[in-house]
Design an enzyme around this catalytic site. Structure first.
Site, short mmCIF file in Angstrom:
data_model
loop_
_atom_site.label_atom_id
_atom_site.label_comp_id
_atom_site.label_asym_id
_atom_site.label_seq_id
_atom_site.Cartn_x
_atom_site.Cartn_y
_atom_site.Cartn_z
N ASN A 1 -10.83 -47.57 -26.18
CA ASN A 1 -11.15 -47.08 -24.83
C ASN A 1 -11.92 -48.11 -24.01
OD1 ASN A 1 -10.00 -44.54 -25.28
ND2 ASN A 1 -11.90 -43.75 -26.17
N HIS B 1 -11.33 -31.58 -22.68
CA HIS B 1 -11.84 -32.14 -23.92
C HIS B 1 -12.47 -31.07 -24.80
CE1 HIS B 1 -14.52 -34.63 -26.48
NE2 HIS B 1 -13.53 -35.50 -26.39
N GLU C 1 -11.17 -32.44 -16.43
CA GLU C 1 -11.33 -33.88 -16.60
C GLU C 1 -10.74 -34.57 -15.37
OE1 GLU C 1 -10.67 -35.70 -20.49
OE2 GLU C 1 -10.12 -33.71 -21.24
N SER D 1 -7.83 -37.24 -21.42
CA SER D 1 -8.03 -38.24 -22.47
C SER D 1 -6.82 -38.45 -23.37
CB SER D 1 -9.24 -37.87 -23.32
OG SER D 1 -9.08 -36.59 -23.91
N ASP E 1 -15.40 -34.07 -15.46
CA ASP E 1 -15.71 -34.98 -16.56
C ASP E 1 -14.85 -36.22 -16.35
OD1 ASP E 1 -15.53 -36.43 -18.94
OD2 ASP E 1 -15.69 -34.67 -20.22
N HIS F 1 -12.93 -41.00 -18.58
CA HIS F 1 -11.85 -42.00 -18.62
C HIS F 1 -11.45 -42.49 -17.23
CE1 HIS F 1 -11.16 -41.35 -22.93
NE2 HIS F 1 -11.50 -40.10 -22.67
N LYS G 1 -16.73 -45.88 -22.58
CA LYS G 1 -15.32 -46.21 -22.39
C LYS G 1 -15.22 -47.51 -21.59
CE LYS G 1 -14.69 -41.92 -23.96
NZ LYS G 1 -15.82 -41.07 -24.42
#
Length: 389
Positions: A46, A132, A176, A180, A205, A208, A240
């Site tokens: 990541n 997640h 998210e 992910s 969130d 990423h 990440k």
């Protein structure tokens, strides 16, 4: 009896091709990964901007240790909040355009803290189906009523928000920014408008997305045309794209004050090591200013997708650094990953329960450390393995 259950569950995992075990890696994260004295092209990291082993960050950690020592010495509210922590919070506020910030030891801890703290028995939690595990678990453990809406489906979310029983409840929508395991992005303007219409809070969130997307790497919210301070809660990690570790929650000052006073995961956890925090600050500065890393990553993403699809490889609908190659069967995904290792490519088979049943995949991740020839050769290797050539 408990030991029999353990053995039965582990045996079942092995039979289904779902068993997990640790692999010891030598050296640092980078373009190459070394396992048992053999090097592989690393497509499982990541470390999207290639910062995890950057010499500037190594020097920053060494300088941070010289200035502040190694450990923080305590929780943030006792003696563990160093000048380095304060400086990082101010830097994040300036970079991301948020009012206040709270630091956490991990993204998992931050997500658990928010949900457990804010939601009570009569509240409603609405989560994207592919959120997640840290978000899902916290929702299941909270007293609130949790409902999952179909992935990125704004019509389904709107129908849940419009139910008469939800009108009087306090509501929190969570998604998210970049998912992910699939690499696709949330429809953030749609989420924002629905939250506003139904008087709900919105949390993103962006583990990423931070550093990778948006002007100056401000993340997926900025990339969508919104501002991070348009949200009630913006959360992201430093492990990440920023290449270090830890996480933060951002929002209005009153939210952060509430966390500071009432969140047990925040109050009773030892603070992040100040040398590490000093390093995170340098990583954030590099992520903000070094656009070439994002530019290179976009070239690599385009090259991989063009090459792989040209060879007939089934990819997920992603334009981010996360490129899932959908296999389907878990045992087959493991077999493909092992064959790629023999060809010198380190890829990871992601299987249920991390992803839905029958969607086992190779989770290919691209970083600024890669070269275009690397991703072309990876595509060709995947094609060879999938077609037994």
């Amino acid at each position: 009896m408990a030991f029999n259950l353990i053995n039965e569950q582990l045996s079942s995992r092995r039979e289904q091709g779902l068993y997990r075990s640790l692999t010891s890696i030598s050296g640092h994260q980078g373009r190459l990964l070394t396992v048992a004295d053999k090097s592989y092209l690393n497509f499982s990291s990541n470390d999207y901007l290639g910062l995890a082993a950057d010499p500037q960050l190594i020097q920053a950690w060494q300088k941070g240790a010289s200035l502040y020592g190694v450990g923080s010495g305590g929780s943030y509210l006792v003696s563990g909040f160093n000048q380095a922590h304060d400086d990082l919070c101010e830097q994040l506020k300036s970079w991301l355009g948020v009012e206040a910030v709270a630091l956490f030891s991990s993204g998992y801890s931050a997500n658990q803290a928010i949900i457990k703290l804010l939601l009570k028995k009569n509240d409603l939690l609405l989560q994207d189906k592919l959120n997640h595990a840290s978000l899902m678990e916290a929702g299941l453990l909270s007293e609130s009523k949790m409902q999952r809406f179909k992935h990125n489906d704004m019509l389904h979310l709107a129908s849940l928000l419009a139910k008469p029983a939800t009108q009087q409840a306090d509501k929190l929508i969570i998604s998210e920014g970049v998912f992910s395991m699939d690499g696709d992005c949330a429809p953030l303007p749609g989420l924002y408008e629905l939250a506003k219409k139904h008087d709900a809070w919105l949390m993103i969130d962006d583990a990423h997305g931070l550093g990778v997307l948006g002007n100056n790497g401000k993340g997926s919210v900025a990339a969508s045309g919104l501002e991070n301070n348009n949200l009630q809660i913006y959360m992201a990690t430093f492990g990440k794209a920023l290449g270090v570790g830890g996480a933060f929650v951002a929002g209005k000052q009153t939210l952060i004050d509430y966390l500071t006073n009432f969140s047990k995961p925040y109050i009773y956890t030892t603070g992040l090591p100040p040398a590490m925090v000093y390093t995170i600050a340098e990583a954030a500065r590099m992520a903000e200013t070094e656009d070439w890393r994002r530019d290179k990553l976009q070239v690599l993403i385009a090259t991989f997708r063009e090459t792989a699809t040209g060879l007939g490889i089934r990819l997920g609908d992603s334009n981010t650094a996360i490129q899932p190659v959908i296999i389907g069967d878990s045992l087959k995904a493991l077999e493909v990953a092992e064959k790629l290792k023999k060809l010198g490519f380190w890829t990871t088979a992601i299987r249920p329960p991390t992803v839905p049943v029958a969607t086992a995949r190779l989770r290919i991740t691209l970083t600024a450390n890669h070269e275009e020839l690397d991703v072309v050769n990876l595509s060709k290797a995947i094609y060879r393995v999938l077609n037994d050539k």
